[in-house]
Design a protein around this motif. Structure first.
Motif, PDB file in Angstrom:
ATOM      1  N   HIS A  37       1.281  -0.917  -0.185  1.00  0.00           N
ATOM      2  CA  HIS A  37      -0.264  -0.413  -0.237  1.00  0.00           C
ATOM      3  C   HIS A  37       1.155   1.093   0.107  1.00  0.00           C
ATOM      4  O   HIS A  37       0.684   2.588  -0.935  1.00  0.00           O
ATOM      5  CB  HIS A  37      -0.931  -0.343   0.838  1.00  0.00           C
ATOM      6  CG  HIS A  37      -2.353   0.566   1.157  1.00  0.00           C
ATOM      7  ND1 HIS A  37      -3.031   0.692   2.215  1.00  0.00           N
ATOM      8  CD2 HIS A  37      -2.077   2.139   0.273  1.00  0.00           C
ATOM      9  CE1 HIS A  37      -3.872   1.890   1.923  1.00  0.00           C
ATOM     10  NE2 HIS A  37      -3.542   2.399   0.474  1.00  0.00           N
ATOM     11  N   THR A  38       1.689   1.404   0.493  1.00  0.00           N
ATOM     12  CA  THR A  38       2.769   2.123   1.109  1.00  0.00           C
ATOM     13  C   THR A  38       3.410   2.431  -0.278  1.00  0.00           C
ATOM     14  O   THR A  38       3.839   3.672  -0.315  1.00  0.00           O
ATOM     15  CB  THR A  38       3.461   2.026   2.281  1.00  0.00           C
ATOM     16  OG1 THR A  38       3.022   1.828   3.194  1.00  0.00           O
ATOM     17  CG2 THR A  38       5.037   3.304   2.282  1.00  0.00           C
ATOM     18  N   GLU A  39       4.010   1.475  -0.789  1.00  0.00           N
ATOM     19  CA  GLU A  39       5.309   1.284  -1.894  1.00  0.00           C
ATOM     20  C   GLU A  39       4.268   1.633  -3.373  1.00  0.00           C
ATOM     21  O   GLU A  39       5.499   1.963  -4.108  1.00  0.00           O
ATOM     22  CB  GLU A  39       6.392   0.115  -2.098  1.00  0.00           C
ATOM     23  CG  GLU A  39       6.866   0.407  -0.569  1.00  0.00           C
ATOM     24  CD  GLU A  39       8.011  -0.446  -0.776  1.00  0.00           C
ATOM     25  OE1 GLU A  39       7.765  -1.223  -0.946  1.00  0.00           O
ATOM     26  OE2 GLU A  39       8.740  -0.226   0.073  1.00  0.00           O
ATOM     27  N   SER A  40       3.244   1.123  -3.592  1.00  0.00           N
ATOM     28  CA  SER A  40       3.018   1.194  -4.852  1.00  0.00           C
ATOM     29  C   SER A  40       1.799   1.362  -4.971  1.00  0.00           C
ATOM     30  O   SER A  40       0.930   1.553  -6.559  1.00  0.00           O
ATOM     31  CB  SER A  40       2.302  -0.858  -5.135  1.00  0.00           C
ATOM     32  OG  SER A  40       3.453  -1.418  -5.290  1.00  0.00           O
ATOM     33  N   VAL A  41       1.172   2.538  -4.133  1.00  0.00           N
ATOM     34  CA  VAL A  41      -0.287   2.557  -4.463  1.00  0.00           C
ATOM     35  C   VAL A  41      -0.834   4.666  -3.968  1.00  0.00           C
ATOM     36  O   VAL A  41       0.547   5.072  -3.029  1.00  0.00           O
ATOM     37  CB  VAL A  41      -1.475   2.420  -3.474  1.00  0.00           C
ATOM     38  CG1 VAL A  41      -3.366   2.635  -3.501  1.00  0.00           C
ATOM     39  CG2 VAL A  41      -1.953   0.524  -3.491  1.00  0.00           C
ATOM     40  N   GLU A  42      -1.001   5.554  -5.308  1.00  0.00           N
ATOM     41  CA  GLU A  42      -1.862   6.283  -5.293  1.00  0.00           C
ATOM     42  C   GLU A  42      -2.354   6.586  -4.181  1.00  0.00           C
ATOM     43  O   GLU A  42      -3.485   6.504  -4.408  1.00  0.00           O
ATOM     44  CB  GLU A  42      -1.435   7.310  -6.025  1.00  0.00           C
ATOM     45  CG  GLU A  42      -1.850   8.316  -6.312  1.00  0.00           C
ATOM     46  CD  GLU A  42      -1.940   8.670  -7.332  1.00  0.00           C
ATOM     47  OE1 GLU A  42      -2.386  10.111  -8.450  1.00  0.00           O
ATOM     48  OE2 GLU A  42      -1.358   8.052  -8.967  1.00  0.00           O
ATOM     49  N   LYS A  43      -2.312   7.733  -3.606  1.00  0.00           N
ATOM     50  CA  LYS A  43      -2.965   7.748  -2.223  1.00  0.00           C
ATOM     51  C   LYS A  43      -4.954   8.137  -2.935  1.00  0.00           C
ATOM     52  O   LYS A  43      -4.308   9.274  -4.040  1.00  0.00           O
ATOM     53  CB  LYS A  43      -3.023   9.354  -1.511  1.00  0.00           C
ATOM     54  CG  LYS A  43      -2.246   9.543  -0.028  1.00  0.00           C
ATOM     55  CD  LYS A  43      -1.816  10.012   0.995  1.00  0.00           C
ATOM     56  CE  LYS A  43      -0.536   9.817   2.271  1.00  0.00           C
ATOM     57  NZ  LYS A  43      -0.364  11.095   2.146  1.00  0.00           N
ATOM     58  N   GLY A  44      -5.798   8.079  -2.956  1.00  0.00           N
ATOM     59  CA  GLY A  44      -6.645   8.438  -3.020  1.00  0.00           C
ATOM     60  C   GLY A  44      -7.801   7.799  -4.513  1.00  0.00           C
ATOM     61  O   GLY A  44      -8.651   8.243  -4.850  1.00  0.00           O
ATOM     62  N   SER A  45      -7.085   7.141  -4.767  1.00  0.00           N
ATOM     63  CA  SER A  45      -6.733   6.191  -5.898  1.00  0.00           C
ATOM     64  C   SER A  45      -7.924   4.725  -5.616  1.00  0.00           C
ATOM     65  O   SER A  45      -7.694   4.861  -4.644  1.00  0.00           O
ATOM     66  CB  SER A  45      -5.291   5.721  -6.643  1.00  0.00           C
ATOM     67  OG  SER A  45      -4.987   4.626  -5.783  1.00  0.00           O
ATOM     68  N   GLU A  46      -8.391   4.779  -6.614  1.00  0.00           N
ATOM     69  CA  GLU A  46      -8.792   3.187  -7.053  1.00  0.00           C
ATOM     70  C   GLU A  46      -8.316   2.426  -6.015  1.00  0.00           C
ATOM     71  O   GLU A  46      -9.171   1.662  -5.059  1.00  0.00           O
ATOM     72  CB  GLU A  46      -9.626   3.151  -8.039  1.00  0.00           C
ATOM     73  CG  GLU A  46     -10.410   2.260  -7.865  1.00  0.00           C
ATOM     74  CD  GLU A  46     -11.585   1.793  -9.837  1.00  0.00           C
ATOM     75  OE1 GLU A  46     -11.782   0.438 -10.265  1.00  0.00           O
ATOM     76  OE2 GLU A  46     -11.293   2.750 -10.175  1.00  0.00           O
ATOM     77  N   THR A  47      -7.197   1.833  -6.554  1.00  0.00           N
ATOM     78  CA  THR A  47      -6.308   0.990  -5.747  1.00  0.00           C
ATOM     79  C   THR A  47      -6.748   1.262  -3.905  1.00  0.00           C
ATOM     80  O   THR A  47      -6.086   0.171  -3.361  1.00  0.00           O
ATOM     81  CB  THR A  47      -5.252   0.998  -6.399  1.00  0.00           C
ATOM     82  OG1 THR A  47      -4.776   0.645  -7.878  1.00  0.00           O
ATOM     83  CG2 THR A  47      -4.114  -0.017  -5.942  1.00  0.00           C
TER      84      THR A  47
END
Length: 150
Positions: A37-47
């Motif tokens: 979550h920390t390394e691969s996901v953009e805040k606020g995105s669907e992911t």
């Protein structure tokens, strides 16, 4: 009550072990989700929302019930006559380790809220390092309960 607990000992121990396995699976997996979550996901995105949902379900549907049942069956074992010798050092170390594992569970729950609020400040490396803590506790707990070294 002592007779009931003694008669139910093997069932209680079985359900305690099943609960521990489920709890530990979550304890090991949730920090790994936090790393990704920390390394691969953009805040606020669907992911981001997908990860938050997975983390919430893991905590609420698996980890919390497993924590509660581990404690309930564990306390039943503690109160079963002849199971725990409180004059031995192993029992106190095991108890302290279980309390530390419970603290770690609560720490993870707080970190999950950080992601929900968009306030996570920890790195993937920090989550990886924290993921070693329950492993060390598990080693201590298993040695204390099986080998009873002192």
């Amino acid at each position: 009550m002592g007779n009931f607990l003694a008669d139910a000992y093997l069932w209680t121990k079985s359900f305690h072990v099943i609960s521990i396995v489920a709890w530990m699976a979550g304890i090991f997996y949730l920090p790994r989700l936090f790393v990704r979550h920390t390394e691969s996901v953009e805040k606020g995105s669907e992911t981001d929302l997908l990860f938050q949902d997975m983390e919430r379900k893991l905590l609420k549907l698996i980890m919390n019930p497993a924590l509660i049942s581990t404690w309930i069956f564990g306390l039943c074992l503690v109160f079963t006559p002849g199971v725990v010798d409180w004059s031995a050092g192993w029992s106190w170390i095991k108890a302290a380790s279980v309390i530390a594992m419970t603290w770690f569970h609560m720490w993870l729950a707080l970190r999950r809220k950080d992601f929900v609020e968009g306030k996570n400040t920890r790195t993937g490396r920090q989550y990886r390092m924290m993921n070693e803590f329950p492993t060390l506790l598990l080693i201590v707990i298993v040695i204390m309960i099986i080998a009873k070294p002192f």
